[in-house]
Structures are given as structure tokens and as C-alpha cells.
Scaffold this active site. Structure first.
Site, mmCIF file in Angstrom:
data_model
loop_
_atom_site.group_PDB
_atom_site.id
_atom_site.type_symbol
_atom_site.label_atom_id
_atom_site.label_comp_id
_atom_site.label_asym_id
_atom_site.label_seq_id
_atom_site.Cartn_x
_atom_site.Cartn_y
_atom_site.Cartn_z
ATOM 1 C CG ASP A 20 -1.934 1.022 1.235
ATOM 2 O OD1 ASP A 20 -2.612 1.133 0.202
ATOM 3 O OD2 ASP A 20 -2.069 1.754 2.225
ATOM 4 C CB THR A 80 -1.695 6.012 -2.351
ATOM 5 O OG1 THR A 80 -1.562 4.600 -2.265
ATOM 6 C CG2 THR A 80 -2.887 6.432 -1.528
ATOM 7 C CB THR A 81 1.090 3.132 -5.867
ATOM 8 O OG1 THR A 81 0.790 2.477 -4.643
ATOM 9 C CG2 THR A 81 2.475 2.769 -6.315
ATOM 10 C CG ASP A 134 -6.580 0.798 -0.036
ATOM 11 O OD1 ASP A 134 -6.517 1.676 0.842
ATOM 12 O OD2 ASP A 134 -5.591 0.394 -0.675
HETATM 13 P P1 ADP Z 1 -2.557 2.314 -6.248
HETATM 14 O O1 ADP Z 1 -1.970 2.551 -4.896
HETATM 15 O O2 ADP Z 1 -2.221 3.431 -7.187
HETATM 16 O O3 ADP Z 1 -3.986 1.962 -6.239
HETATM 17 P P2 ADP Z 1 -2.136 -0.425 -6.989
HETATM 18 O O4 ADP Z 1 -0.929 -1.222 -6.646
HETATM 19 O O5 ADP Z 1 -3.387 -0.724 -6.296
HETATM 20 O O6 ADP Z 1 -1.739 1.073 -6.821
HETATM 21 O O7 ADP Z 1 -2.346 -0.566 -8.549
HETATM 22 C C1 ADP Z 1 -3.386 0.082 -9.215
HETATM 23 C C2 ADP Z 1 -3.216 -0.054 -10.701
HETATM 24 O O8 ADP Z 1 -3.271 -1.426 -11.087
HETATM 25 C C3 ADP Z 1 -4.309 0.662 -11.453
HETATM 26 O O9 ADP Z 1 -3.742 1.436 -12.476
HETATM 27 C C4 ADP Z 1 -5.139 -0.473 -12.018
HETATM 28 O O10 ADP Z 1 -5.760 -0.113 -13.220
HETATM 29 C C5 ADP Z 1 -4.094 -1.546 -12.232
HETATM 30 N N1 ADP Z 1 -4.641 -2.900 -12.319
HETATM 31 C C6 ADP Z 1 -5.479 -3.526 -11.477
HETATM 32 N N2 ADP Z 1 -5.780 -4.774 -11.903
HETATM 33 C C7 ADP Z 1 -5.107 -4.953 -13.056
HETATM 34 C C8 ADP Z 1 -4.974 -6.018 -13.998
HETATM 35 N N3 ADP Z 1 -5.599 -7.175 -13.828
HETATM 36 N N4 ADP Z 1 -4.174 -5.812 -15.059
HETATM 37 C C9 ADP Z 1 -3.522 -4.657 -15.219
HETATM 38 N N5 ADP Z 1 -3.594 -3.630 -14.384
HETATM 39 C C10 ADP Z 1 -4.381 -3.749 -13.321
HETATM 40 MG MG MG Z 2 -4.901 0.313 -5.355
#
Ligand code: ADP
Ligand code: MG
Length: 542
Positions: free
Chosen positions: A68, A101-102, A393
Site C-alpha cells: 500500500d 496512492t501509488t 481501500d
Molecule cells: P494504487 O496505490 O495506485 O492503487 P495499486 O498497486 O493498487 O496502486 O495498482 C493500481 C493499478 O493497477 C491501477 O492502475 C489499475 O488499473 C491496475 N490494475 C489492477 N488490476 C489490473 C490487472 N488485472 N491488469 C492490469 N492492471 C491492473
Molecule cells: Mg490500489
């Protein structure tokens, strides 16, 4: 560089305090950009469902394993002022929309990296800032155009939103189960379209598996009943919530009572006993079968309550009292004398349950509860904590989705689409700002690139495929779990649009703010406590 005294006709004029550090111009900018980029690089490997986790060990040796963004930054305990600005971006993102957030931090880092390249080509920081602002505004517009409307009743869609927010987190394997719980919880506490996250209580207990996590139609309190003689379980409970103690008040001033004969002591104690008994009688008269008290309960009062078969808990947290009132419909009473049957709340069951090592009190089966509890279980403390973050989240995004009523496809789709439209827009702006807007578009594509990289794919290939697909449809993303290009909206990989607009706003704002700094004036650190202790007086010599 130390603060140099200015010269005025040969006399040095000291403007700043001694010890002040000053860095100016491009050097200041370069340092700031570097700090932001390092932080962004650190988070980049955690992005997306195939992102890695970080293990953080604090100064006391406590370990946190997480994916996270905001948690990583908080635990990193960053010192540098620009670093702190970046941490703020993540915190705002978290509190506003609960996810992304990331993304926001990685994007801020990439925007600054691209800005640095423009600075090297002699594009002035002010122009870059202006271009970035224009681009951010347009990007938000494009996102809203691309978004799909959802209805608040569409639980299927809300579950997808929740699942998406939990992918890649520790709770991965139970995400469908957790998503269902989260959506139900949010729907329960939702009022007039608004969701107060405080009304969803999260109670954690290590043990069992994540799939044992459950939604309780009411409140779980981490306390035991005060007396073993009380029933363990009360059905059709009528609940009194008390803010006052069930004790005989001690006087404010120190009073001394002179007792001269044994029967006086006896009378004194009997009076105390009678007062406590009267309190318990009041409670009984109101019809309450359960008493949840924010303050203490005297031993004797506990005994009387037990004798009446009333279930009682003491020292309930104030925050829980508010939730209990919302869940059971009870009114919190501040004085026993005011307690009447109208103040009581209702729960189908109040019971003490042993979970793992501890006893918990469940106030459940409430009628139409406006506050609920998610009891989080998991194999270890670390698993439970990461599951809690995933659930938080998910609650945040489901609430965000309900607030904005729109979702966009994920998996890189929105970034590639917005980048494409920004490039078209840039041409219409022209001038040097065009370069900045194009840089902004390139920066956005860091998200699909990082998603691909983290999944062990070739980022260039993925990006080329995505760009090509976007000539036809705005919803194409690259699903890195199945390794294929697809319409990610149809596939149910969706995010509330405000998660994306917020990430773009905060990332571009912080990037612009950092770009505009050309002078860092930092006061010297406060002297540590006098370094040397005054010497011990030497022993007189004989
Ligand atoms: P954040 O803290 O920004 O939410 P995450 O590690 O949760 O970071 O990653 C979010 C990103 O992962 C988003 O851009 C989302 O569209 C992407 N994402 C989620 N599931 C998939 C998937 N199956 N394939 C590709 N990208 C994905
Ligand atoms: Mg996320």
C-alpha cells in the site's frame, strides 16, 4: 552552500541566521526533483496486481509488510521537505478517494523527470508549469467524458470496483469474499448518498483465515462482560448505553470521615450498597437486559446486575458508543436518573464469544443498523493488518464510486487514452507549452509501463499494442493477470473516475509546486541539548 554574507560597500551584512543552508537556482531544482524521483522509483515496483511488497522495519523492530503506497511512505519516515510534500500527496489521495496512492506518487515522479528533460532543453520552469496545468485540466475533462455511469443499486459493479482496489494486496485470495462484505457494509451505512467511513468499524483478530472475515450486523466490542454470573448470551436484547459510571461518586475534595463506632462503618457501607442497588433497580425498571457503560462499574453493582440477569460491559470506548447508538437505535444517557425505556436500543443477540485467545462482545442482528462491523481474521498479525488496509481501500473506493457515480476502465486504459487525447490537444495549443503538454502525456504512460514491467512483460511492446488499440476504443487495457489486451471495462476491471482525476490533480499540483521552487533556505538545526555536561566539581585534594 552556506549562507554567504552579502557585501555592502565592503561591510558584510548578515541577513540570515548563522547555520542557515541556502541552495539556489538549478541546483535547488535538481535536488528537489531527485528526491521526488527516488521516492517515486521506490513505489513503482509495487504498482498493480503483480507489484511486489515492501518490508518495513521501524526503530522498535516492528515489521510491516505491505503493498500500500501510503503505508509505505508513512513508515519510511521521510525527512526531506520535498519528500514530505510527496507523502502529503499520497495521504490526500487516501483520505479523498481511498485508492490510487501509488499511482499519484509514481505520476508525480514521472512528471518531474520529464520536466527536468525540458529544463535541459532550456524550456523555462514557468512555461512547463503552465503547460502542466493546462494538461491536468484537460485530462480531468477527458476522464469524465470517457467514464461510464453507474447506479448506486448496481451492487455487481460496486463489487468489481472493490475487487479492483484490493488486487495485489495481501488479501488477494479472498478478494471476492471481502468485496461482498465491503459493498454490503457501505450500503448499510449509506445515508443520502453519503458514506461516513467511521460508521464501519473494523475489528481485527489474528487466527483463522482471511475467508473467515465476516460482516456483523451491529458492533463488536473488544471487551468481556464484567461478571461471570451474567448470562453469556442475551436474545432480543434491550440495550442501555450509559455515559456515566455505576459507582458511588467520590467527593471532589479529600474528605475524612471519622468513624468512632463499628456500627457507623456498617451504616456507611450499607448506604453505599443501597445507592448502588437503587441504580441497578433503575436500570431494571427501564426494561434493559444489556448495559454498555462508557465508565466503570463498581464490583457490588456488577454483583447486583448479575443477580438480575443483566449483561453488562464497562469502559466501552467513546467511539464505540457512537457506533452502538447508530447500530441499535439507543440514545446515550448521561445520568442513570434520566434512563427510561425510550432510550433503549435493540439487538437480536448480544453475546460474549471467544475468538482465538480473547473474548469479544457481539451486539448483532440489529434492525436496519446504521453502523456495522467487519471482523477481520487471518493467519497472522501481518496478514490481518494487510487485509485491514485492503478493506479500508475497498471501502474508500466504493464510497468514492457512489459519490461520483462514474467509473473508468483500468489496467492502463485511462492513462493511454488521456495521453492520446492530450497529444491531439497539445498541437492546438502550440508554442513551448505544447512541449510541456506532450511531456505530460508521455508521463501518464508511466502507469501502463510500470504495470507491464512489474508483471515481467516488455513495457514497450505493451505500450505499442495499447496505443494501437486506442485508435479504436478508449476502454482497452492490458490485463497483466491473464496477459492479454482486452476491453477492461467489459472485463470488469473498473475504478471510480475520481480516483484517477484526484491522482492527476495531486500529482500535477505537487510537480508544479516543486518546479517553481528555485531557492531553498533552511534554518540550521536546533542545537542538540548542550553537548557537554558541566564538569563534575573536582574532588578537593587533601
Ligand atoms: P494504487 O496505490 O495506485 O492503487 P495499486 O498497486 O493498487 O496502486 O495498482 C493500481 C493499478 O493497477 C491501477 O492502475 C489499475 O488499473 C491496475 N490494475 C489492477 N488490476 C489490473 C490487472 N488485472 N491488469 C492490469 N492492471 C491492473
Ligand atoms: Mg490500489
Amino acid at each position: 552552500m552556506a549562507a554567504a554574507p552579502s557585501q555592502l560597500g565592503g561591510t558584510p551584512v548578515l541577513i540570515l541566521k548563522e547555520g542557515t543552508q541556502r541552495t539556489r537556482g538549478s541546483e535547488a531544482r535538481r535536488t528537489n526533483i531527485m528526491v521526488a524521483r527516488i521516492i517515486a522509483e521506490t513505489l513503482r515496483t509495487t504498482l498493480g496486481p503483480r507489484g511486489m511488497d515492501k518490508m518495513l522495519v521501524d526503530s522498535l523492530g516492528d515489521v510491516t509488510i505491505t503493498n500500500d503506497g501510503v503505508t509505505i511512505l508513512k513508515e519510511m519516515d521521510i525527512e526531506h521537505p520535498v519528500g514530505k510534500m510527496i507523502v502529503e500527496v499520497a495521504k490526500t489521495q487516501e483520505s479523498e478517494v481511498g485508492d490510487g496512492t501509488t499511482t499519484a506518487v509514481v505520476l508525480a515522479g514521472e512528471l518531474l523527470k520529464r520536466a527536468e528533460e525540458l529544463l535541459e532543453q532550456e524550456v523555462h520552469a514557468t512555461i512547463i508549469a503552465k503547460g502542466y496545468r493546462l494538461a491536468a485540466e484537460k485530462a480531468r475533462e477527458f476522464l469524465k467524458e470517457m467514464a461510464h455511469e453507474i447506479s448506486p443499486q448496481d451492487e455487481e459493479m460496486l463489487r468489481k470496483v472493490a475487487v479492483m482496489a484490493m488486487t495485489g494486496k495481501g488479501a488477494e485470495k479472498a478478494k471476492e469474499h471481502l468485496a461482498e462484505i465491503v459493498v454490503k457494509a457501505v450500503q448499510r451505512v449509506r445515508e443520502d448518498g453519503e458514506v461516513d467511513r467511521d460508521l464501519i468499524k473494523i475489528e481485527k483478530k489474528a487466527g483463522g483465515g482471511i475467508e473467515d472475515t465476516q460482516l456483523v450486523d451491529g458492533i463488536v466490542i473488544d471487551k468481556e462482560r464484567v461478571h461471570p454470573g451474567m448470562p453469556r448470551k442475551v436474545k432480543d436484547a434491550r440495550i442501555a448505553l450509559l455515559r456515566c459510571a455505576l459507582e458511588v461518586k467520590k467527593t471532589e475534595v479529600d474528605a475524612k470521615i471519622n468513624i468512632t463506632a463499628p456500627d457507623q462503618l456498617q451504616a456507611f457501607m450499607e448506604e453505599e450498597e443501597r445507592m448502588l442497588q437503587r441504580m441497578v433497580e433503575k436500570i431494571k425498571a427501564s426494561g434493559a437486559s444489556v448495559v454498555l457503560c462508557q465508565k466503570g462499574i463498581d464490583d457490588l453493582a456488577q454483583h447486583f446486575l448479575a443477580k438480575e440477569g443483566i449483561f453488562a460491559v464497562r469502559r466501552v470506548k467513546q467511539s464505540d458508543m457512537k457506533k452502538l447508538a447508530r447500530a441499535t437505535g439507543a440514545r446515550v444517557v448521561t445520568s442513570i436518573d434520566d434512563l427510561s425505556s425510550d432510550d433503549l436500543g435493540y439487538a437480536g443477540v448480544v453475546e460474549e464469544v471467544k475468538i482465538g485467545e480473547d473474548e469479544l462482545v457481539f451486539v448483532r442482528e440489529c434492525r436496519d443498523p446504521k453502523s456495522v462491523t467487519i471482523l477481520v481474521r487471518g493467519g497472522s498479525e501481518h496478514v490481518v493488518n494487510e487485509a485491514e488496509r485492503a478493506i479500508e481501500d475497498a471501502i474508500g473506493v466504493v464510497a468514492a464510486a457512489l459519490r461520483c457515480g462514474k467509473v473508468v476502465a483500468g489496467a492502463g486504459a485511462p492513462e493511454v487514452e488521456v495521453a492520446r487525447r492530450l497529444r491531439e490537444y497539445a498541437v492546438t495549443v502550440g508554442g513551448r507549452e505544447q512541449l510541456a503538454i506532450e511531456a505530460f502525456a508521455d508521463a501518464l504512460e508511466v502507469i501502463p509501463r510500470a504495470l507491464a514491467e512489474n508483471a515481467g512483460l516488455d513495457p514497450i511492446d505493451v505500450l505499442v499494442e495499447l496505443r494501437k488499440a486506442h485508435e479504436k476504443s478508449p476502454d482497452y487495457g492490458y490485463d497483466v493477470t491473464s496477459n492479454e489486451l482486452k476491453d477492461t471495462f467489459k472485463a470488469g476491471l473498473v475504478t471510480p473516475v475520481n480516483v484517477k482525476t484526484q491522482a492527476i490533480s495531486s500529482a500535477s499540483e505537487v510537480a508544479v509546486m516543486i518546479l517553481r521552487i528555485d531557492d531553498i533556505i533552511a534554518a540550521g538545526k536546533l542545537e542538540k541539548e548542550e553537548e557537554e555536561k558541566p564538569e563534575m566539581p573536582s574532588m578537593p585534594e587533601f
